[in-house]
Motif scaffolding. Structure first.
Motif, PDB file in Angstrom:
ATOM      1  N   GLY A 273       7.633  -0.387  12.323  1.00 28.34           N
ATOM      2  CA  GLY A 273       7.754   0.185  10.984  1.00 28.34           C
ATOM      3  C   GLY A 273       7.327   1.630  10.975  1.00 28.34           C
TER       4      GLY A 273
ATOM      5  N   GLN B 199       5.434   4.896   8.365  1.00 33.05           N
ATOM      6  CA  GLN B 199       4.488   5.103   7.260  1.00 33.05           C
ATOM      7  C   GLN B 199       4.449   6.576   6.853  1.00 33.05           C
TER       8      GLN B 199
ATOM      9  N   VAL C 285       4.156   9.709   4.231  1.00 35.22           N
ATOM     10  CA  VAL C 285       3.385   9.925   3.001  1.00 35.22           C
ATOM     11  C   VAL C 285       4.156  10.890   2.101  1.00 35.22           C
TER      12      VAL C 285
ATOM     13  N   LEU D  33      12.848   3.827   4.587  1.00 31.93           N
ATOM     14  CA  LEU D  33      11.622   3.084   4.840  1.00 31.93           C
ATOM     15  C   LEU D  33      11.838   1.581   4.674  1.00 31.93           C
TER      16      LEU D  33
ATOM     17  N   ASN E  68      11.138  -1.050   7.646  1.00 34.07           N
ATOM     18  CA  ASN E  68       9.990  -1.944   7.507  1.00 34.07           C
ATOM     19  C   ASN E  68      10.349  -3.363   7.074  1.00 34.07           C
TER      20      ASN E  68
ATOM     21  N   SER F 107       0.196  -5.187   5.176  1.00 28.82           N
ATOM     22  CA  SER F 107      -0.879  -4.212   4.968  1.00 28.82           C
ATOM     23  C   SER F 107      -1.637  -4.595   3.707  1.00 28.82           C
TER      24      SER F 107
ATOM     25  N   GLU G 123      -2.144  -2.556   1.656  1.00 29.72           N
ATOM     26  CA  GLU G 123      -1.418  -1.787   0.645  1.00 29.72           C
ATOM     27  C   GLU G 123      -0.262  -2.576   0.040  1.00 29.72           C
TER      28      GLU G 123
ATOM     29  N   HIS H  49       1.887   6.517  -1.110  1.00 28.48           N
ATOM     30  CA  HIS H  49       2.327   5.416  -0.263  1.00 28.48           C
ATOM     31  C   HIS H  49       3.135   4.377  -1.037  1.00 28.48           C
TER      32      HIS H  49
ATOM     33  N   TYR I 147       5.874   2.734   0.920  1.00 25.21           N
ATOM     34  CA  TYR I 147       5.271   1.943   1.992  1.00 25.21           C
ATOM     35  C   TYR I 147       4.655   0.659   1.433  1.00 25.21           C
TER      36      TYR I 147
ATOM     37  N   SER J 250       7.192  -1.872   0.541  1.00 26.95           N
ATOM     38  CA  SER J 250       7.764  -2.536   1.723  1.00 26.95           C
ATOM     39  C   SER J 250       6.837  -3.622   2.247  1.00 26.95           C
ATOM     40  N   LYS J 251       5.539  -3.377   2.188  1.00 36.21           N
ATOM     41  CA  LYS J 251       4.591  -4.367   2.697  1.00 36.21           C
ATOM     42  C   LYS J 251       4.463  -5.545   1.732  1.00 36.21           C
TER      43      LYS J 251
END
Length: 252
Positions: free
Chosen positions: A93, A95, A97, A111, A115, A143, A145, A153, A156, A159-160
Motif C-alpha cells: 500500500g 501513504q 499525506v 490510493l 490499498n 491501521s 487510522e 490522511h 488513507y 482505505s484502511k
C-alpha cells in the motif's frame, strides 16, 4: 531462519509489499514460525532478494498490484511454487499525506486502487487456491487510522476502514470454505530516521501510548503469525489493533 517445528511449519505464505520495512518484519516472523514465504515487491527486487537469502526458504515475485492482471499473476505464481497457498498477508500500500481540500479525484482513486482494490483482488484469487485445499488465512494490514482520523490522511484512513470492512465481509462469505479473514491495525511503527524527521509526532505517540514506545515491524509480524496459526482457528472477521495501547485511551 525457518523453524520446521514452528506453528506455521509446512505452510506457504505470500506477503505483498515485502520489500518495505513492515513487509520485512512480517515475512521474517512468518518464516521464523516455520512458513515458506513468497515475497512480493513492486520494483525493489534486489531488496526482496536479500530478504529471501536471509530467510532461506523463500522466493521473490514482482508485480504492480494496481493492475488487476498483476494481482492475479502474483498469487498464481505463489500457488505454483509449491502447489498450494495457506496464508496471504495483504501488506502492500501507499501513504501519501495531503489535505482534503487539495485532494484530486485522481489522488483518491490512486490510493484506493493501491490499498483496497489490490487486497480485494489478491484475496479473491488466493481464496480459490485455499478453498481447493480446505481453507487458509488472509490478513489485511489496516491501521488504527481506519477508526481514528488524522489530518492529511483522510484518503488513507478511508482505505484502511475499507480493509477492515472488507475483511469482515470476506470472513462471512469465505468462512464456509474454511478461509479466515482478519485485519491487523498497527499504530506508529518505527523506521530508520523517523524520530529525526518527525520528533514532535514521535513524542506525542510516546506520551499517548500506555506501553510508552513505538511499534516495530516484528510486532506486526508476530500478530500476523498468531492470526495465521491454529491458535486463531476460531477467529475470523476481527480487527486486531497492535498499537501499544493507544486505542485504549479516552478521546475526551
Amino acid at each position: 531462519m525457518t523453524d520446521r517445528s514452528g506453528p506455521l511449519s509446512g505452510r506457504i505464505a505470500l506477503v505483498t509489499g515485502a520489500s518495505g520495512g513492515l513487509g520485512h518484519g512480517i515475512a521474517r516472523q512468518l518464516a521464523a514460525a516455520g512458513a515458506s514465504v513468497v515475497l512480493h515487491c513492486r520494483q525493489a527486487v534486489g531488496r526482496a532478494e536479500e530478504l529471501a537469502g536471509e530467510i532461506g526458504d523463500a522466493i521473490v515475485v514482482s508485480g504492480d498490484l494496481t493492475r488487476e492482471e498483476d494481482c492475479r499473476r502474483v498469487v498464481e505464481h505463489a500457488v505454483a511454487w509449491r502447489g498450494r497457498l495457506d496464508v496471504l498477508v495483504n501488506n502492500a500500500g501507499i501513504q501519501p499525506v495531503k489535505g482534503l481540500a487539495e485532494l484530486t479525484a485522481a489522488d483518491w482513486q490512486e490510493l484506493q486502487q493501491a490499498n483496497v482494490t489490490s487486497a480485494f483482488l489478491c484475496t479473491q484469487e488466493a481464496a480459490k487456491a485455499m478453498a481447493a485445499r480446505g481453507g487458509g488465512s488472509v490478513v489485511h494490514i489496516a491501521s488504527v487510522e481506519g477508526t481514528r482520523p488524522s489530518p492529511g490522511h483522510a484518503h488513507y484512513g478511508v482505505s484502511k476502514a475499507a480493509l477492515i470492512m472488507h475483511a469482515r465481509a470476506a470472513a462471512l462469505e469465505y468462512g464456509p470454505l474454511g478461509i479466515r479473514v482478519n485485519t491487523v491495525s498497527p499504530g506508529l511503527v518505527d523506521r530508520p530516521g523517523l524520530t529525526e524527521a518527525w520528533p514532535e509526532g514521535v513524542g506525542r505517540w510516546h506520551a499517548s501510548a500506555p506501553l510508552r514506545r513505538l511499534g516495530t515491524p516484528d510486532d506486526i509480524g508476530a500478530a500476523c503469525v498468531f492470526l495465521a496459526s491454529d491458535a486463531a482457528s476460531w477467529i475470523t472477521g476481527v480487527d486486531l489493533p497492535v498499537d501499544g495501547g493507544v486505542s485504549a485511551r479516552p478521546g475526551w
